[in-house]
Motif scaffolding. Structure first.
Motif, PDB file in Angstrom:
ATOM      1  N   ASP A   1      -6.374  -1.192   8.586  1.00  0.00           N
ATOM      2  CA  ASP A   1      -6.423  -1.468   7.152  1.00  0.00           C
ATOM      3  C   ASP A   1      -5.012  -1.357   6.584  1.00  0.00           C
ATOM      4  OD1 ASP A   1      -6.966  -1.747   4.474  1.00  0.00           O
ATOM      5  OD2 ASP A   1      -8.547  -0.229   4.421  1.00  0.00           O
ATOM      6  N   THR A   2      -4.426  -2.495   6.190  1.00  0.00           N
ATOM      7  CA  THR A   2      -3.075  -2.497   5.647  1.00  0.00           C
ATOM      8  C   THR A   2      -3.052  -2.205   4.138  1.00  0.00           C
ATOM      9  OG1 THR A   2      -3.198  -4.913   5.455  1.00  0.00           O
ATOM     10  CG2 THR A   2      -2.138  -4.021   7.415  1.00  0.00           C
ATOM     11  N   GLN A   3      -4.235  -1.917   3.563  1.00  0.00           N
ATOM     12  CA  GLN A   3      -4.314  -1.397   2.199  1.00  0.00           C
ATOM     13  C   GLN A   3      -5.237  -0.184   2.182  1.00  0.00           C
ATOM     14  OE1 GLN A   3      -5.226  -4.497  -0.682  1.00  0.00           O
ATOM     15  NE2 GLN A   3      -3.084  -5.112  -0.731  1.00  0.00           N
ATOM     16  N   TYR A   4      -4.992   0.711   3.110  1.00  0.00           N
ATOM     17  CA  TYR A   4      -5.829   1.896   3.283  1.00  0.00           C
ATOM     18  C   TYR A   4      -5.773   2.813   2.066  1.00  0.00           C
ATOM     19  CZ  TYR A   4      -7.625   6.128   5.580  1.00  0.00           C
ATOM     20  OH  TYR A   4      -8.348   7.239   5.911  1.00  0.00           O
ATOM     21  N   GLU A   5      -4.579   3.018   1.523  1.00  0.00           N
ATOM     22  CA  GLU A   5      -4.397   3.782   0.290  1.00  0.00           C
ATOM     23  C   GLU A   5      -3.488   2.984  -0.633  1.00  0.00           C
ATOM     24  OE1 GLU A   5      -4.242   8.388   0.596  1.00  0.00           O
ATOM     25  OE2 GLU A   5      -3.190   7.605   2.354  1.00  0.00           O
TER      26      GLU A   5
ATOM     27  N   ASN B   1     -14.109  -8.365   8.523  1.00  0.00           N
ATOM     28  CA  ASN B   1     -13.363  -7.566   7.559  1.00  0.00           C
ATOM     29  C   ASN B   1     -14.307  -7.024   6.498  1.00  0.00           C
ATOM     30  OD1 ASN B   1     -13.701  -9.566   5.481  1.00  0.00           O
ATOM     31  ND2 ASN B   1     -11.927 -10.686   6.276  1.00  0.00           N
ATOM     32  N   GLY B   2     -13.738  -6.364   5.472  1.00  0.00           N
ATOM     33  CA  GLY B   2     -14.554  -5.723   4.459  1.00  0.00           C
ATOM     34  C   GLY B   2     -15.254  -6.670   3.519  1.00  0.00           C
ATOM     35  N   ILE B   3     -14.994  -7.963   3.625  1.00  0.00           N
ATOM     36  CA  ILE B   3     -15.640  -8.946   2.752  1.00  0.00           C
ATOM     37  C   ILE B   3     -16.541  -9.882   3.553  1.00  0.00           C
ATOM     38  CG2 ILE B   3     -15.242 -10.890   1.187  1.00  0.00           C
ATOM     39  CD1 ILE B   3     -12.709  -9.528   0.278  1.00  0.00           C
TER      40      ILE B   3
ATOM     41  N   ALA C   1     -10.421  -7.413   2.150  1.00  0.00           N
ATOM     42  CA  ALA C   1     -10.204  -8.332   3.268  1.00  0.00           C
ATOM     43  C   ALA C   1      -9.125  -7.826   4.198  1.00  0.00           C
ATOM     44  CB  ALA C   1      -9.832  -9.724   2.739  1.00  0.00           C
ATOM     45  N   ARG C   2      -8.296  -6.869   3.733  1.00  0.00           N
ATOM     46  CA  ARG C   2      -7.258  -6.298   4.578  1.00  0.00           C
ATOM     47  C   ARG C   2      -7.781  -5.149   5.438  1.00  0.00           C
ATOM     48  NH1 ARG C   2      -4.478 -10.573   5.002  1.00  0.00           N
ATOM     49  NH2 ARG C   2      -3.369 -11.223   3.125  1.00  0.00           N
ATOM     50  N   ASN C   3      -9.043  -4.786   5.255  1.00  0.00           N
ATOM     51  CA  ASN C   3      -9.698  -3.794   6.107  1.00  0.00           C
ATOM     52  C   ASN C   3     -10.426  -4.557   7.210  1.00  0.00           C
ATOM     53  OD1 ASN C   3     -11.025  -1.675   7.272  1.00  0.00           O
ATOM     54  ND2 ASN C   3     -12.373  -1.260   5.538  1.00  0.00           N
ATOM     55  N   ARG C   4      -9.813  -4.601   8.403  1.00  0.00           N
ATOM     56  CA  ARG C   4     -10.287  -5.511   9.449  1.00  0.00           C
ATOM     57  C   ARG C   4     -10.724  -4.773  10.710  1.00  0.00           C
ATOM     58  NH1 ARG C   4      -4.879  -8.826   8.439  1.00  0.00           N
ATOM     59  NH2 ARG C   4      -4.433  -6.781   7.545  1.00  0.00           N
ATOM     60  N   GLN C   5     -11.698  -5.370  11.373  1.00  0.00           N
ATOM     61  CA  GLN C   5     -12.190  -4.879  12.654  1.00  0.00           C
ATOM     62  C   GLN C   5     -12.225  -6.058  13.629  1.00  0.00           C
ATOM     63  OE1 GLN C   5     -14.302  -4.370   9.745  1.00  0.00           O
ATOM     64  NE2 GLN C   5     -13.002  -2.585   9.337  1.00  0.00           N
TER      65      GLN C   5
ATOM     66  N   ALA D   1       0.812  -1.210   0.000  1.00  0.00           N
ATOM     67  CA  ALA D   1       0.000   0.000   0.000  1.00  0.00           C
ATOM     68  C   ALA D   1       0.846   1.261   0.000  1.00  0.00           C
ATOM     69  CB  ALA D   1      -0.921  -0.007   1.212  1.00  0.00           C
ATOM     70  N   LYS D   2       0.219   2.363  -0.380  1.00  0.00           N
ATOM     71  CA  LYS D   2       0.822   3.687  -0.192  1.00  0.00           C
ATOM     72  C   LYS D   2       0.598   4.180   1.230  1.00  0.00           C
ATOM     73  CE  LYS D   2       0.158   7.104  -2.805  1.00  0.00           C
ATOM     74  NZ  LYS D   2      -0.538   8.150  -3.598  1.00  0.00           N
ATOM     75  N   GLY D   3      -0.544   3.811   1.787  1.00  0.00           N
ATOM     76  CA  GLY D   3      -0.888   4.255   3.130  1.00  0.00           C
ATOM     77  C   GLY D   3      -1.506   3.129   3.944  1.00  0.00           C
ATOM     78  N   ILE D   4      -1.107   3.040   5.191  1.00  0.00           N
ATOM     79  CA  ILE D   4      -1.625   2.044   6.134  1.00  0.00           C
ATOM     80  C   ILE D   4      -2.147   2.812   7.340  1.00  0.00           C
ATOM     81  CG2 ILE D   4      -0.993   0.128   7.661  1.00  0.00           C
ATOM     82  CD1 ILE D   4       1.186  -0.601   5.612  1.00  0.00           C
ATOM     83  N   PHE D   5      -3.341   2.423   7.815  1.00  0.00           N
ATOM     84  CA  PHE D   5      -3.958   3.182   8.905  1.00  0.00           C
ATOM     85  C   PHE D   5      -4.652   2.234   9.877  1.00  0.00           C
ATOM     86  CE2 PHE D   5      -7.671   5.454  10.690  1.00  0.00           C
ATOM     87  CZ  PHE D   5      -6.999   6.474  11.369  1.00  0.00           C
TER      88      PHE D   5
END
Length: 319
Positions: free
Chosen positions: A258-262, A301-303, A272-276, A219-223
């Motif tokens: 989210d390790t693929q935030y941007e 996650n997002g999926i 799937a990398r956007n997790r809660q 990613a460019k950004g991780i948040f």
């Protein structure tokens, strides 16, 4: 395993060696030197350190003993965003500027950008013989506003701000992985205690300027961030005899990371990398140095909204 030594009242040696996963075989465990440094106490304002130190980002990385956090597992934020335990070989200074302001700053090795993947920077930490081809600067300050305001009462508040600037072209033992890029991390955290309640939170943004093939998924950004609240319910009337130093808490924590935030241009994020993750449980300190824990973790996650719920039981200690 911690070995410390005092050469003089102002010269200290500190070390910490970890045996992980109970054994070492076929990459299933490791023997890892987490801290190994000399500290020179010039005065309370300036103390020097040289050697292997804990990277001063967030809360958990520098306070990772199991007696110091709620739950059997550390927050997922402390695995995927600020990967604990993260060490740096270098030199730096720390101290207390005023009763309400402390600082810490180091120059040391950065990370190996070739090992960053779609799951973040965790694998890029350098543990063995880190290269200084591209060094990193890192630092933090901690502010205690209630001390500054001379506020009395049964409460404490700490605000922390930390940052990290480094290059990605560092390989083990001086090897050059050939990754042209930089990493910048900005992190904020807090601890607040009032009466029997305790609250804690962290957030961090990681900006990656790299030259990786699009297929890598970097990613460019991780948040990420988390918030946690706890209530210490152990009655004072029970704190007698063998339970004189005991305490207990219930807690609730929410992680969002989210390790693929941007993502780079023309590359879509894997949701799937956007997790809660919700975590709730109970902690019982038989003494401040011995804790028994149980908790439940509910990830999503997002999926997939529903994933395997985990029930954890554990204990931890330090001495």
């Amino acid at each position: 395993l911690q070995i410390d030594y005092e050469f003089a009242d102002w010269i200290h040696f500190v070390s910490e060696t970890e045996i992980e996963h109970a054994f070492i075989a076929d990459n299933n465990g490791e023997l890892y030197i987490e801290q190994f440094y000399i500290q020179l106490d010039f005065n309370k304002y300036v103390k020097g350190r040289v050697g292997r130190v804990l990277t001063p980002l967030g809360i958990i990385n520098q306070n990772h003993e199991p007696t110091s956090y709620h739950g059997v597992e550390r927050p997922s934020f402390a695995s995927r965003i600020i990967p604990t335990t993260w060490v740096t070989d270098g030199i730096g200074f720390l101290g207390q500027i005023t009763p309400w302001l402390t600082y810490e700053t180091y120059v040391g090795n950065s990370i190996d950008g070739s090992l960053i993947d779609d799951n973040g920077i965790r694998s890029a930490r350098m543990k063995e013989r880190p290269s200084l081809h591209e060094v990193a600067w890192m630092g933090r300050i901690d502010v205690f506003p209630l001390v500054a305001a001379q506020t009395s009462g049964d409460q404490t508040l700490r605000l922390g701000f930390s940052t990290y600037f480094g290059g990605l072209d560092n390989g083990n033992n001086g090897n050059n992985p050939g990754v042209d890029g930089d990493i910048r991390i900005f992190c904020a955290d807090f601890d607040y205690k009032v009466g029997k309640f305790a609250f804690r939170g962290e957030l961090a943004y990681e900006e990656l300027d790299h030259r990786q093939p699009p297929s890598s998924g970097v990613a460019k950004g991780i948040f990420g961030w988390y918030l946690e609240g706890a209530y210490f319910w152990f009655p004072e009337a029970w704190k007698t005899g063998r339970l004189a130093m005991s305490d207990a808490s219930i807690f609730l924590r929410f992680d969002d990371f989210d390790t693929q935030y941007e993502m780079p241009k023309n590359l879509n994020a894997n949701h799937a990398r956007n997790r809660q993750e919700w975590t709730f449980g109970i902690n019982f300190w038989l003494t401040p140095q011995l804790v028994f824990k149980t908790d439940v973790q509910i990830p999503s996650n997002g999926i997939e909204a529903d994933q395997n719920t985990k029930f954890n039981i554990g204990f931890g200690f330090h001495f």
